[in-house]
Design an enzyme around this catalytic site. Structure first.
Site, PDB file in Angstrom:
ATOM      1  N   GLU A 133     -12.919  -9.552  -4.944  1.00 33.51           N
ATOM      2  CA  GLU A 133     -13.339  -8.513  -5.947  1.00 33.51           C
ATOM      3  C   GLU A 133     -12.650  -8.394  -7.337  1.00 33.51           C
ATOM      4  O   GLU A 133     -13.211  -8.217  -8.353  1.00 33.51           O
ATOM      5  CB  GLU A 133     -13.644  -6.931  -5.368  1.00 33.51           C
ATOM      6  N   SER A 274     -17.328  -3.231   6.558  1.00 30.51           N
ATOM      7  CA  SER A 274     -18.094  -4.507   6.846  1.00 30.51           C
ATOM      8  C   SER A 274     -18.009  -4.923   8.506  1.00 30.51           C
ATOM      9  O   SER A 274     -18.216  -6.002   8.668  1.00 30.51           O
ATOM     10  CB  SER A 274     -17.231  -5.559   6.109  1.00 30.51           C
TER      11      SER A 274
END
Length: 317
Positions: A133, A274
């Site tokens: 990210e 996740s």
């Protein structure tokens, strides 16, 4: 006579597990496979969870780290973590059929970076070096337009060329408490620094950390289901430890350390954004083979957010 199982109070945090961005990213890969047929290439792990990656691989996804591993003409999906601008530019140059599964909340940070840079501000980006990210966000602007700040010490040491023309943004999966300390340091040193519109740390990260805080003090130990490379999962372990509870990251029931659990009467359990719920159930079921489990879900907030799919997949959905 059979030996009775010792009692175990199991406090399960809620919310936990999949967030809207992860749900959307997985669905994009599944729909791309349905639309194009296998294989569909995915640049980087779609989300940081081996179970999810393996399940998608079984359906026809092929995971690669760079675009040069994708054959000409093949469909490719960019991961939920976001990618530098150079990646879709290269995909367009090669004529690849690509889909962007970047979490919309990460995309919001990307757009803020562009807006701040256009306003002439140098951006101090709070995040962890090397995380996908962070790489993707830094890659939205020209080299040198952002400076990475990881710690309070970094915030104390950073020396921008023009302290009056600064802004800060943050990675979406950071520790809420740690980030607040870094931001407070930046605001003290640079009073005119411009912050983001709203909170950059995403709702799912904040909610999962708050849920851990709500149960940690009641637990002898706490388990976080998630991958070692999952930033938000590792942060949940840190949050529990900061609350004074010993905590451990496990990827599935196969990672349970029964010696580590010896003497635990109340166990906390959560999952990173996740990690699918079936892994939570798997850990609970494994515990039930050795303990007389009394399970209680402790809900601190309810999540109703859902993100739209890319237009190119709306018909396939």
């Amino acid at each position: 006579m059979p030996v009775a199982c010792p009692p175990l109070e199991l406090l399960i945090a809620a919310p936990r597990g999949f967030c809207a961005g992860v749900d959307r990213a997985i669905r994009i890969v599944e729909l791309a496979i349905a639309k194009h047929g296998a294989p569909v290439f995915v640049r980087h792990e779609i989300v940081h969870n081996a179970h999810v990656v393996d399940a998608l691989r079984a359906k026809g996804a092929v995971f690669v780290e760079e675009l040069d591993e994708v054959p000409d003409g093949a469909p490719v999906v960019f991961s939920a973590h976001g990618v530098p601008k150079a990646v879709p530019a290269e995909a367009r140059r090669r004529g690849l059929d690509w889909l962007d599964a970047t979490c919309p909340l990460v995309g919001k940070v990307h757009r803020q970076a562009e807006r701040l840079a256009e306003a002439g501000r140098h951006i101090l980006f709070v995040g962890h070096a090397g995380h996908p990210e962070v790489i993707g966000t830094l890659g939205q602007l020209a080299p040198g337009a952002m400076t990475l700040v990881e710690t309070v010490a970094d915030a104390e040491a950073v020396a921008p060329a023009d302290p009056a023309a600064l802004a800060f943004l943050t990675q979406t999966t950071l520790s809420v408490d740690d980030t607040a300390q870094v931001v407070a340091t930046l605001r003290r040193r640079f009073p005119s620094i411009e912050g983001p519109r709203g909170e950059d740390i995403c709702y799912a990260t904040s909610n999962r950390q708050a849920a851990v805080k709500a149960i940690a003090a009641r637990c002898d130990a706490l388990l976080v289901i998630g991958a070692p490379n999952s930033s938000n999962s590792v942060r949940l372990v840190e949050v529990a430890e900061r609350e004074g509870t010993r905590a451990r990251l496990v990827q599935s029931a196969a990672d349970l350390d029964w010696d580590w659990l010896a003497g635990v009467a109340t166990l906390g359990l959560t999952a990173g954004a996740s990690a699918p719920e079936l892994l939570v159930r798997g850990v609970r079921d494994a515990l039930a083979l050795r303990y007389a489990v009394h399970e209680t879900e402790v809900e601190t907030s309810r999540e109703t957010i859902a993100f739209k799919l890319p237009r190119a997949l709306e018909a396939a959905a």
